[in-house]
Design an enzyme around this catalytic site. Structure first.
Site, PDB file in Angstrom:
ATOM      1  N   MET A  18      10.873   5.567   7.962  1.00  0.00           N
ATOM      2  CA  MET A  18      10.631   4.994   9.301  1.00  0.00           C
ATOM      3  C   MET A  18      11.756   4.023   9.704  1.00  0.00           C
ATOM      4  SD  MET A  18       7.362   2.826  10.629  1.00  0.00           S
ATOM      5  CE  MET A  18       7.551   1.454   9.503  1.00  0.00           C
ATOM      6  N   GLY A 109      14.565  -6.311   2.604  1.00  0.00           N
ATOM      7  CA  GLY A 109      13.467  -6.695   1.719  1.00  0.00           C
ATOM      8  C   GLY A 109      12.145  -6.572   2.425  1.00  0.00           C
ATOM      9  N   SER A 110      11.285  -7.566   2.236  1.00  0.00           N
ATOM     10  CA  SER A 110       9.940  -7.518   2.807  1.00  0.00           C
ATOM     11  C   SER A 110       9.345  -8.918   2.763  1.00  0.00           C
ATOM     12  CB  SER A 110       9.089  -6.589   1.949  1.00  0.00           C
ATOM     13  OG  SER A 110       7.720  -6.847   2.146  1.00  0.00           O
ATOM     14  N   SER A 111       8.396  -9.189   3.671  1.00  0.00           N
ATOM     15  CA  SER A 111       7.777 -10.520   3.687  1.00  0.00           C
ATOM     16  C   SER A 111       6.941 -10.777   2.428  1.00  0.00           C
ATOM     17  CB  SER A 111       6.908 -10.683   4.937  1.00  0.00           C
ATOM     18  OG  SER A 111       5.934  -9.668   5.000  1.00  0.00           O
ATOM     19  N   CYS A 112       6.662  -9.736   1.631  1.00  0.00           N
ATOM     20  CA  CYS A 112       5.850  -9.956   0.426  1.00  0.00           C
ATOM     21  C   CYS A 112       6.647 -10.609  -0.702  1.00  0.00           C
ATOM     22  CB  CYS A 112       5.182  -8.676  -0.034  1.00  0.00           C
ATOM     23  SG  CYS A 112       6.317  -7.513  -0.756  1.00  0.00           S
ATOM     24  N   TYR A 139       6.576  -4.668  -6.248  1.00  0.00           N
ATOM     25  CA  TYR A 139       7.486  -4.399  -5.135  1.00  0.00           C
ATOM     26  C   TYR A 139       8.258  -5.675  -4.785  1.00  0.00           C
ATOM     27  CZ  TYR A 139       8.786  -2.897  -0.379  1.00  0.00           C
ATOM     28  OH  TYR A 139       9.463  -2.565   0.774  1.00  0.00           O
ATOM     29  N   LYS A 143      12.322  -6.401  -4.726  1.00  0.00           N
ATOM     30  CA  LYS A 143      13.011  -6.838  -3.506  1.00  0.00           C
ATOM     31  C   LYS A 143      13.714  -8.189  -3.710  1.00  0.00           C
ATOM     32  CE  LYS A 143      12.373  -3.399  -0.758  1.00  0.00           C
ATOM     33  NZ  LYS A 143      13.544  -2.634  -0.318  1.00  0.00           N
ATOM     34  N   PRO A 166      12.153  -8.124   6.734  1.00  0.00           N
ATOM     35  CA  PRO A 166      11.241  -7.779   7.833  1.00  0.00           C
ATOM     36  C   PRO A 166       9.785  -8.071   7.490  1.00  0.00           C
ATOM     37  CG  PRO A 166      12.453  -5.840   7.009  1.00  0.00           C
ATOM     38  CD  PRO A 166      12.639  -6.942   6.024  1.00  0.00           C
ATOM     39  N   THR A 167       9.008  -8.344   8.522  1.00  0.00           N
ATOM     40  CA  THR A 167       7.565  -8.487   8.359  1.00  0.00           C
ATOM     41  C   THR A 167       6.916  -7.099   8.284  1.00  0.00           C
ATOM     42  OG1 THR A 167       5.659  -9.627   9.256  1.00  0.00           O
ATOM     43  CG2 THR A 167       7.110  -8.571  10.863  1.00  0.00           C
ATOM     44  N   HIS A 182       0.172   1.872   5.158  1.00  0.00           N
ATOM     45  CA  HIS A 182      -0.164   0.492   5.521  1.00  0.00           C
ATOM     46  C   HIS A 182      -1.335   0.509   6.496  1.00  0.00           C
ATOM     47  CE1 HIS A 182       4.039  -0.141   4.109  1.00  0.00           C
ATOM     48  NE2 HIS A 182       3.502  -1.234   3.619  1.00  0.00           N
ATOM     49  N   LYS A 190      -7.593   6.635  11.598  1.00  0.00           N
ATOM     50  CA  LYS A 190      -9.060   6.583  11.493  1.00  0.00           C
ATOM     51  C   LYS A 190      -9.708   6.584  12.880  1.00  0.00           C
ATOM     52  CE  LYS A 190      -9.290   4.216   7.001  1.00  0.00           C
ATOM     53  NZ  LYS A 190      -9.701   2.984   6.307  1.00  0.00           N
ATOM     54  N   TRP A 205     -10.778  -1.588   5.341  1.00  0.00           N
ATOM     55  CA  TRP A 205     -10.766  -2.123   3.974  1.00  0.00           C
ATOM     56  C   TRP A 205     -10.801  -3.653   3.988  1.00  0.00           C
ATOM     57  CZ3 TRP A 205      -6.136   0.971   1.420  1.00  0.00           C
ATOM     58  CH2 TRP A 205      -6.479   2.327   1.369  1.00  0.00           C
ATOM     59  N   ARG A 212      -2.023 -10.783   9.590  1.00  0.00           N
ATOM     60  CA  ARG A 212      -0.737 -10.108   9.402  1.00  0.00           C
ATOM     61  C   ARG A 212       0.076 -10.183  10.683  1.00  0.00           C
ATOM     62  NH1 ARG A 212      -2.346 -10.386   5.008  1.00  0.00           N
ATOM     63  NH2 ARG A 212      -2.499  -8.802   3.367  1.00  0.00           N
ATOM     64  N   ASP A 272      -8.136  -7.555  -0.160  1.00  0.00           N
ATOM     65  CA  ASP A 272      -7.639  -8.190   1.068  1.00  0.00           C
ATOM     66  C   ASP A 272      -6.131  -8.427   0.988  1.00  0.00           C
ATOM     67  OD1 ASP A 272      -9.734  -8.435   2.817  1.00  0.00           O
ATOM     68  OD2 ASP A 272     -10.306 -10.462   2.159  1.00  0.00           O
TER      69      ASP A 272
HETATM   70  O1  GFB Z   1      -0.881  -2.987   5.360  1.00  0.00           O
HETATM   71  P1  GFB Z   1      -1.461  -3.218   4.030  1.00  0.00           P
HETATM   72  O2  GFB Z   1      -1.751  -2.014   3.205  1.00  0.00           O
HETATM   73  O3  GFB Z   1      -0.553  -4.137   3.150  1.00  0.00           O
HETATM   74  O4  GFB Z   1      -2.870  -4.009   4.205  1.00  0.00           O
HETATM   75  P2  GFB Z   1      -0.250  -5.701   2.927  1.00  0.00           P
HETATM   76  C1  GFB Z   1      -2.992  -5.130   5.031  1.00  0.00           C
HETATM   77  C2  GFB Z   1      -4.446  -5.545   5.116  1.00  0.00           C
HETATM   78  O5  GFB Z   1      -5.170  -4.535   5.846  1.00  0.00           O
HETATM   79  C3  GFB Z   1      -5.180  -5.714   3.784  1.00  0.00           C
HETATM   80  C4  GFB Z   1      -6.365  -4.217   5.171  1.00  0.00           C
HETATM   81  O6  GFB Z   1      -6.039  -6.826   3.882  1.00  0.00           O
HETATM   82  C5  GFB Z   1      -5.988  -4.406   3.693  1.00  0.00           C
HETATM   83  O7  GFB Z   1      -7.167  -4.526   2.890  1.00  0.00           O
HETATM   84  N1  GFB Z   1      -6.798  -2.861   5.540  1.00  0.00           N
HETATM   85  C6  GFB Z   1      -7.939  -2.588   6.258  1.00  0.00           C
HETATM   86  C7  GFB Z   1      -6.223  -1.689   5.230  1.00  0.00           C
HETATM   87  N2  GFB Z   1      -8.114  -1.267   6.377  1.00  0.00           N
HETATM   88  C8  GFB Z   1      -7.041  -0.677   5.761  1.00  0.00           C
HETATM   89  C9  GFB Z   1      -6.671   0.675   5.566  1.00  0.00           C
HETATM   90  O8  GFB Z   1      -7.337   1.626   5.978  1.00  0.00           O
HETATM   91  N3  GFB Z   1      -5.486   0.893   4.896  1.00  0.00           N
HETATM   92  C10 GFB Z   1      -4.718  -0.139   4.427  1.00  0.00           C
HETATM   93  N4  GFB Z   1      -3.569   0.158   3.801  1.00  0.00           N
HETATM   94  N5  GFB Z   1      -5.082  -1.431   4.563  1.00  0.00           N
HETATM   95  C11 GFB Z   1       1.878  -4.677   1.937  1.00  0.00           C
HETATM   96  C12 GFB Z   1       2.461  -4.637   0.565  1.00  0.00           C
HETATM   97  O9  GFB Z   1       0.879  -5.609   1.852  1.00  0.00           O
HETATM   98  O10 GFB Z   1       2.763  -5.108   2.929  1.00  0.00           O
HETATM   99  C13 GFB Z   1       3.818  -4.103   0.526  1.00  0.00           C
HETATM  100  O11 GFB Z   1       1.590  -3.952  -0.283  1.00  0.00           O
HETATM  101  C14 GFB Z   1       4.682  -4.517   1.692  1.00  0.00           C
HETATM  102  O12 GFB Z   1       4.394  -4.534  -0.659  1.00  0.00           O
HETATM  103  C15 GFB Z   1       3.970  -4.463   3.011  1.00  0.00           C
HETATM  104  O13 GFB Z   1       5.181  -5.809   1.505  1.00  0.00           O
HETATM  105  C16 GFB Z   1       4.781  -5.011   4.150  1.00  0.00           C
HETATM  106  O14 GFB Z   1       0.246  -6.349   4.172  1.00  0.00           O
HETATM  107  O15 GFB Z   1      -1.398  -6.392   2.278  1.00  0.00           O
END
Ligand code: GFB
Length: 314
Positions: A18, A109-112, A139, A143, A166-167, A182, A190, A205, A212, A272
């Site tokens: 992407m 990199g990434s905000s994580c 990850y 990074k 990036p965020t 993500h 969904k 989830w 975010r 979370d």
């Molecule tokens: O986007 P996400 O997978 O990654 O999840 P992170 C963000 C939040 O959305 C979490 C919730 O609190 C998830 O539990 N969420 C709710 C969901 N429904 C869903 C769903 O259907 N799918 C997903 N995936 N999440 C990532 C890192 O963290 O951020 C990477 O794992 C990277 O390393 C990326 O840095 C930018 O924001 O938590």
């Protein structure tokens, strides 16, 4: 201007992803030559192949958008892929770039990378000041190593290499697989599927309370080209939108864009992750870049591309 792109040969590593795709689109309006190479041409995890390809191709600059990426569940379930693959890809490319005298390198990199409980909004200098968020520390460590790698080549060899953080990103070319994606693409899919089937609920989830910050990949690409031209420095630079929402609010905005209202059900068996990660992008803004679309506009754009990819007229 720090770096003039005119006539330069720029390799966008990871152009099928992407972010890489967005950078290629953005560079099309600059007077440079964009180089891309798929996995069939060079396997980035193969050190010898990367060195041989770089010696033959000799780009002037590299935008390093090649990485193993994924959402919270994929990160948490596949630590080797997220740590090993990313370390190998970035060390192969950086060292081959150095050996072939690539003068400009932009690492992503990434905000994580920041501590789980970093001050908000998160300034660049909070790196390595506290423990990481466990769901994505593999990850994050890869990074962080990438940032340090750029700094090491700068320090030891005087290379003008920089890093941008990036965020959370979304947009055309995103991964819509519900297990590895993500949150934003997952919830778009969904809601779209609920609309098609008439389902009464959509499962979100976690608790829906984490915050975010989201940025459209084309806005990121614009900021990256800006940094490539204008920034030279040891420190990495945050790239955020300043647009922060709870996961519940995100789901509600997506429902509005898709045009389908369903009851939200929260799945507490899913993590979370970090409670909040809003980045402080004032450094980037201070340099003169401060653009970007609203979240709703951005999601509408992502949804148009999603529908097109699904073969549905937008
Ligand atoms: O986007 P996400 O997978 O990654 O999840 P992170 C963000 C939040 O959305 C979490 C919730 O609190 C998830 O539990 N969420 C709710 C969901 N429904 C869903 C769903 O259907 N799918 C997903 N995936 N999440 C990532 C890192 O963290 O951020 C990477 O794992 C990277 O390393 C990326 O840095 C930018 O924001 O938590």
């Amino acid at each position: 201007m720090t770096y003039d792109l005119t006539g330069k040969r720029i390799w966008v590593a990871g152009h099928r992803g992407m972010v890489g795709g967005a950078v290629v689109r953005r560079l099309a309006s600059e007077e440079c030559e964009v180089i891309t190479a798929g996995r069939d041409v060079v396997d980035l995890t193969d050190q010898k192949a990367v060195h041989a390809w770089m010696a033959q191709t000799r780009p002037d600059a590299i935008v390093m958008a090649a990485a193993k990426v994924g959402g919270i569940l994929a990160n948490n379930s596949n630590p080797v892929d997220f740590l090993y693959d990313n370390l190998v890809i970035e060390t192969n490319i950086a060292h081959a770039a150095h050996e072939n005298d690539v003068g400009r390198f932009l690492f992503l990199g990434s905000s994580c990378i920041y501590p789980k409980l970093a001050p908000q909004p998160i300034p660049e200098d909070s790196l390595l000041t506290g423990p990481l968020e466990p769901t994505n520390e593999w990850y994050a460590i890869a990074k962080i190593a990438g940032i340090r790698l750029c700094q090491a080549y700068r320090k030891q060899y005087g290379r003008d290499w920089i890093s941008a953080m990036p965020t959370n990103l979304y947009g055309p070319g995103d991964n819509y697989d519900l297990q590895s994606s993500h949150v934003l693409p997952a919830l778009l899919r969904k809601f779209h599927e609920a609309k098609q089937t008439g389902a009464k609920e959509v499962v979100v989830w976690g608790s829906g309370t984490p915050l975010r910050e989201f940025l459209h990949c084309d806005d990121l690409a614009d900021a990256l080209v800006f940094l490539l031209k204008e920034y030279s420095g040891y420190e990495h630079v945050n790239v955020g939108s300043g647009v922060e929402v709870t996961i519940r609010e995100l789901a509600e905005t997506i429902a509005k864009v898709v045009g389908y209202d369903a009851r939200l059900t929260f799945d507490a068996t899913k993590p979370d992750g970090t409670p909040r990660k809003l980045m402080d992008s004032s450094r980037l803004h201070g340099m003169g870049w401060n653009r970007g679309r609203s979240l709703e506009e951005g999601i509408a754009d992502a949804y148009r591309h999603f529908l097109r990819a699904e073969g549905v007229a937008a």
